[in-house]
Design a protein around this motif. Structure first.
Motif, mmCIF file in Angstrom:
data_model
loop_
_atom_site.group_PDB
_atom_site.id
_atom_site.type_symbol
_atom_site.label_atom_id
_atom_site.label_comp_id
_atom_site.label_asym_id
_atom_site.label_seq_id
_atom_site.Cartn_x
_atom_site.Cartn_y
_atom_site.Cartn_z
ATOM 1 N N ALA A 162 -15.224 31.146 32.730
ATOM 2 C CA ALA A 162 -15.694 29.953 33.074
ATOM 3 C C ALA A 162 -14.884 28.956 33.530
ATOM 4 N N GLY A 163 -13.620 29.300 33.787
ATOM 5 C CA GLY A 163 -12.683 28.275 34.411
ATOM 6 C C GLY A 163 -12.720 28.182 35.755
ATOM 7 N N PRO A 164 -11.442 27.320 36.244
ATOM 8 C CA PRO A 164 -10.389 26.460 35.471
ATOM 9 C C PRO A 164 -11.210 25.453 34.700
ATOM 10 N N LEU A 165 -10.862 25.121 33.636
ATOM 11 C CA LEU A 165 -11.381 24.172 32.713
ATOM 12 C C LEU A 165 -10.711 22.737 32.454
ATOM 13 N N GLU A 166 -9.592 22.625 33.099
ATOM 14 C CA GLU A 166 -8.769 21.278 32.976
ATOM 15 C C GLU A 166 -9.659 20.152 33.489
ATOM 16 N N GLY A 167 -9.912 18.982 32.666
ATOM 17 C CA GLY A 167 -10.785 17.985 33.187
ATOM 18 C C GLY A 167 -12.124 17.745 33.150
ATOM 19 N N VAL A 168 -12.619 19.197 32.478
ATOM 20 C CA VAL A 168 -14.155 19.685 32.557
ATOM 21 C C VAL A 168 -14.503 19.322 31.097
ATOM 22 N N ALA A 169 -16.000 18.973 31.024
ATOM 23 C CA ALA A 169 -16.531 18.949 29.773
ATOM 24 C C ALA A 169 -17.516 20.292 30.062
ATOM 25 N N VAL A 170 -17.447 20.877 28.548
ATOM 26 C CA VAL A 170 -18.336 22.136 28.602
ATOM 27 C C VAL A 170 -19.097 21.785 27.635
ATOM 28 N N ILE A 171 -20.514 22.276 28.021
ATOM 29 C CA ILE A 171 -21.685 22.158 27.150
ATOM 30 C C ILE A 171 -21.728 23.583 26.634
ATOM 31 N N GLU A 172 -21.734 23.861 25.241
ATOM 32 C CA GLU A 172 -21.807 25.244 24.607
ATOM 33 C C GLU A 172 -22.962 24.974 23.719
ATOM 34 N N VAL A 173 -23.960 26.177 23.839
ATOM 35 C CA VAL A 173 -25.288 26.080 22.765
ATOM 36 C C VAL A 173 -25.104 27.298 22.006
ATOM 37 N N GLY A 174 -25.255 26.822 20.561
ATOM 38 C CA GLY A 174 -25.149 27.775 19.399
ATOM 39 C C GLY A 174 -23.771 28.255 19.169
ATOM 40 N N PRO A 175 -22.965 27.588 18.998
ATOM 41 C CA PRO A 175 -21.509 27.765 18.671
ATOM 42 C C PRO A 175 -21.256 28.787 17.351
ATOM 43 N N GLY A 176 -22.260 28.382 16.426
ATOM 44 C CA GLY A 176 -21.829 29.249 15.322
ATOM 45 C C GLY A 176 -20.589 28.786 14.693
ATOM 46 N N PRO A 177 -19.921 29.984 14.081
ATOM 47 C CA PRO A 177 -18.429 29.485 13.669
ATOM 48 C C PRO A 177 -17.381 28.907 14.612
ATOM 49 N N GLY A 178 -17.729 29.045 15.906
ATOM 50 C CA GLY A 178 -16.829 28.304 16.686
ATOM 51 C C GLY A 178 -15.900 29.015 17.528
ATOM 52 N N GLY A 179 -16.099 30.521 17.682
ATOM 53 C CA GLY A 179 -15.005 31.196 18.435
ATOM 54 C C GLY A 179 -14.960 31.147 19.856
ATOM 55 N N LEU A 180 -15.992 30.682 20.441
ATOM 56 C CA LEU A 180 -15.869 30.126 22.079
ATOM 57 C C LEU A 180 -15.617 29.036 22.154
ATOM 58 N N THR A 181 -15.898 27.906 21.200
ATOM 59 C CA THR A 181 -15.519 26.575 21.207
ATOM 60 C C THR A 181 -13.952 26.666 21.244
#
Length: 294
Positions: free
Chosen positions: A44-63
């Motif tokens: 999904a990168g590069p992520l520097e300076g980016v706000a990422v919307i995550e749906v359904g994070p659950g325990p937060g592994g991808l978060t």
């Protein structure tokens, strides 16, 4: 308690501590492999300076992976109250980098998300809950105005859904409304597959990570009309257009044979033979109301 490479406990321990067993009713299949979640975040990168919307994070592994890979902020939408404690631990570990919206992602307005991004570019990356994945994607593809509020989608789907997103008329069985909407407004491709064994619980099918990058200037067309048109055409995909679009045209007072001819289509064609450009031409002519019955 052991500690993972990002300084937080391993995900299985987090899930156990918070009583987070995946619920089928919520479409949940958790990813506990932090190497895999980092791979998804990098895709999904590069992520520097980016706000990422995550749906359904659950325990937060991808978060955790998104923040570790440099996201300025993660805006996580979670309707399962059981996950809030695990997400609060992530927020405490990285102050100011995670904001959680408790609620249904289908009802969160884009304006809410852009406000929370605080001027940063917005991107959507998620292991989507399977039961709302298609509805969420359709909403994001039909967003107005365009270009949309996000600059990229990096989303996990069941493999069969992923194939339907990237299909062309050459993949007749998979080609449908989703493929037309995605092909019209984005450049879509499958990045890689993920085996069922990577998830807890393991689903019965392979999953795929799909990337959709918005086109800056797709052909002019009314999204609502195109959505209704493709729904009608593919809703009776085995029938010829003169039959499958009969009710669609009648409801709008349109002369269907003239409308089809204007878009370069034969009445005997079926929806799966019509490419994205000609569906868009058909929708544009419909919205313009040029071919009304006299």
């Amino acid at each position: 308690m052991s500690v993972a490479v990002d300084g937080l406990p391993p995900l299985r321990e987090v899930a156990a501590a918070h009583g987070l067993q995946a619920r089928k009713a919520l479409g949940q299949n958790f990813l506990f492999d932090l190497n895999l979640t980092r791979k998804i975040a990098r895709a999904a990168g590069p992520l520097e300076g980016v706000a990422v919307i995550e749906v359904g994070p659950g325990p937060g592994g991808l978060t955790r992976a998104l923040i570790s890979e440099g996201a300025r902020k993660v805006i996580a939408i979670e309707r399962d109250a059981r996950a809030l404690g695990a997400l609060a631990e992530i927020s405490a570990h990285w102050p100011g980098r995670l904001e959680v919206i408790e609620g249904d992602a289908l009802s969160v307005a884009p304006a809410t998300l852009t406000d929370k991004a605080g001027g940063a570019p917005l991107r959507i990356a998620a292991n989507l809950p399977y039961n709302i994945a298609t509805a969420l994607l359709a909403g994001w593809l039909e967003a107005e105005p365009w270009p949309p509020f996000y600059d990229r989608l990096t989303l996990m789907f069941q493999r069969e859904v992923a194939r339907r997103i990237v299909a062309t008329p050459a993949e007749r069985a998979d080609y449908g409304r989703l493929a037309v909407l995605a092909g019209w407004r984005t450049e879509a491709k499958i990045l890689f597959d993920v085996a069922p064994s990577a998830f807890t619980p393991a689903p019965k099918v392979t999953s795929s990570l799909v990337e959709l990058i918005p086109r800056a200037a797709p052909s002019a067309c009314d999204a609502e009309t195109l959505s209704a048109l493709t729904q009608a055409a593919f809703g009776q995909r085995r029938k010829m257009l003169r039959q499958s679009l009969k009710a669609f045209a009648a409801a709008r007072g349109l002369d269907l044979p003239t409308l089809l001819a204007a878009a370069g289509l034969e009445p005997t064609m079926r929806a799966e033979e019509v490419d994205v450009a000609r569906f868009v031409a058909l929708a544009a002519a419909t919205a313009a109301g040029l071919y009304r019955k006299q």
